[in-house]
Design a protein around this motif. Structure first.
Motif, PDB file in Angstrom:
ATOM      1  N   SER A 161       0.834  -1.201   0.000  1.00 18.84           N
ATOM      2  CA  SER A 161       0.000   0.000   0.000  1.00 18.84           C
ATOM      3  C   SER A 161       0.866   1.247   0.000  1.00 18.84           C
ATOM      4  CB  SER A 161      -0.915   0.008   1.228  1.00 18.84           C
ATOM      5  OG  SER A 161      -1.816   1.095   1.174  1.00 18.84           O
ATOM      6  N   ASP A 165      -5.401   2.951   3.334  1.00 18.09           N
ATOM      7  CA  ASP A 165      -6.407   1.903   3.123  1.00 18.09           C
ATOM      8  C   ASP A 165      -6.385   1.297   1.720  1.00 18.09           C
ATOM      9  OD1 ASP A 165      -7.377   2.151   5.703  1.00 18.09           O
ATOM     10  OD2 ASP A 165      -8.995   3.523   5.146  1.00 18.09           O
ATOM     11  N   SER A 167      -4.479  -1.064   0.175  1.00 16.80           N
ATOM     12  CA  SER A 167      -4.430  -2.524   0.114  1.00 16.80           C
ATOM     13  C   SER A 167      -5.679  -3.139   0.734  1.00 16.80           C
ATOM     14  CB  SER A 167      -3.167  -3.053   0.802  1.00 16.80           C
ATOM     15  OG  SER A 167      -3.162  -2.735   2.175  1.00 16.80           O
ATOM     16  N   LYS A 168      -6.235  -2.491   1.762  1.00 16.04           N
ATOM     17  CA  LYS A 168      -7.453  -2.995   2.388  1.00 16.04           C
ATOM     18  C   LYS A 168      -8.618  -2.966   1.404  1.00 16.04           C
ATOM     19  CE  LYS A 168      -6.193  -1.496   7.074  1.00 16.04           C
ATOM     20  NZ  LYS A 168      -6.595  -0.637   8.221  1.00 16.04           N
ATOM     21  N   THR A 192      -1.604 -12.562  11.111  1.00 18.56           N
ATOM     22  CA  THR A 192      -1.211 -11.184  11.401  1.00 18.56           C
ATOM     23  C   THR A 192      -2.439 -10.469  11.959  1.00 18.56           C
ATOM     24  OG1 THR A 192      -1.820 -10.264   9.232  1.00 18.56           O
ATOM     25  CG2 THR A 192       0.411 -11.189   9.446  1.00 18.56           C
ATOM     26  N   ARG A 193      -2.225  -9.432  12.719  1.00 17.95           N
ATOM     27  CA  ARG A 193      -3.357  -8.655  13.232  1.00 17.95           C
ATOM     28  C   ARG A 193      -4.162  -8.056  12.093  1.00 17.95           C
ATOM     29  NH1 ARG A 193      -1.117  -5.205  18.498  1.00 17.95           N
ATOM     30  NH2 ARG A 193      -0.620  -7.022  19.811  1.00 17.95           N
ATOM     31  N   HIS A 194      -3.457  -7.661  11.035  1.00 18.66           N
ATOM     32  CA  HIS A 194      -4.118  -7.072   9.875  1.00 18.66           C
ATOM     33  C   HIS A 194      -5.137  -8.045   9.296  1.00 18.66           C
ATOM     34  CE1 HIS A 194      -4.611  -4.644   6.284  1.00 18.66           C
ATOM     35  NE2 HIS A 194      -4.251  -5.664   5.516  1.00 18.66           N
ATOM     36  N   LEU A 195      -4.736  -9.296   9.074  1.00 16.74           N
ATOM     37  CA  LEU A 195      -5.643 -10.287   8.499  1.00 16.74           C
ATOM     38  C   LEU A 195      -6.725 -10.696   9.499  1.00 16.74           C
ATOM     39  CD1 LEU A 195      -2.966 -12.458   6.683  1.00 16.74           C
ATOM     40  CD2 LEU A 195      -4.710 -11.043   5.577  1.00 16.74           C
ATOM     41  N   SER A 197      -8.112  -8.868  11.591  1.00 17.02           N
ATOM     42  CA  SER A 197      -9.124  -7.810  11.650  1.00 17.02           C
ATOM     43  C   SER A 197     -10.199  -8.004  10.590  1.00 17.02           C
ATOM     44  CB  SER A 197      -8.465  -6.439  11.489  1.00 17.02           C
ATOM     45  OG  SER A 197      -8.011  -6.230  10.150  1.00 17.02           O
TER      46      SER A 197
END
Length: 226
Positions: A161, A165, A167-168, A192-195, A197
């Motif tokens: 990214s 936001d 990449s999200k 990962t915390r990102h995934l 979420s």
């Protein structure tokens, strides 16, 4: 004991032979030929290594996955999606996306997406197996991700990214399409915390192997690049 692969053999050891420490290390050696890569994903493992290391193959236990029907989208991200700040496309700029994913990160000096890895996945893209998601702001590529689509499974590899936001937005758009196309599972590999979420969760290696057996050879309605 770690298995070393021979260049003239495409078979991998059983997944239960993977080491516990480091978690999931299954084999070393071999090459990045399209035939071996496809055999690896069908078997339940993937390559991951740094420059200066031998080629390493992994099958972690547990495995992080996202079921498309379970995706969670935060309220702030839903607002971003409604704003139509970005345009999302598929398979329009695979080379640019994988180069973006291989670019420098603030938290590390190196990259596992080495030049040989980029070339290998480009070959898979030319075969119609590897796909990219591009996120654009006007005419500028500001984010994206890539992975492999096999049967009704998508094997995510990496994302990047360059704007808030980006990449999200690309990830949510991809998963929404995968859901509509009948995909059963998105392989996220490691937690990962990102995934998490987004609703990604861990399943056992055995459960992942059962998903491979069930969905790898099932057709989907995917239309990439449309």
């Amino acid at each position: 004991m770690l298995t070393w692969l021979k260049r003239d053999e495409l078979t991998f050891p059983p997944l239960d032979k993977a080491l516990r420490e480091p978690n999931g290390l299954l084999a070393a050696g071999g090459d990045l030929s399209p035939e071996r890569l496809l055999a690896a994903y069908r078997h339940g493992c993937f390559p991951w290594y740094q420059d200066g290391q031998p080629l390493l193959w992994w099958s972690p236990d547990p495995r992080t996955v996202l079921y498309p029907d379970e995706m969670h989208v935060a309220r702030s991200l839903r607002k971003r999606l409604r704003q139509n700040s970005y345009t999302v496309t598929f398979d329009r700029a695979f080379v640019d996306v994988i180069e973006g994913c291989a670019g420098p990160r603030s938290y590390t000096d190196g990259t596992w997406i080495t030049t040989p890895m980029q070339q290998a996945y480009l070959r898979l893209h030319e075969m119609g197996v590897a796909h990219s998601v591009e996120v654009w702001a006007d005419e500028h590529l500001v984010g994206g991700l890539y992975g492999l689509a096999m049967g009704r499974l998508f094997f995510g590899e990496s994302m990047f990214s360059r704007a808030t936001d980006a990449s999200k937005v690309g990830f949510v758009t991809l998963v929404e399409h995968l859901r509509d196309w009948g995909f059963a599972l998105v392989d996220c590999q490691m937690p990962t915390r990102h995934l998490e979420s987004f609703g990604a969760r861990s399943i056992s290696r055995d459960a992942f192997a059962r998903a491979l057996a069930e969905h790898l050879d099932q057709p989907s309605t995917a239309i990439w690049g449309a």
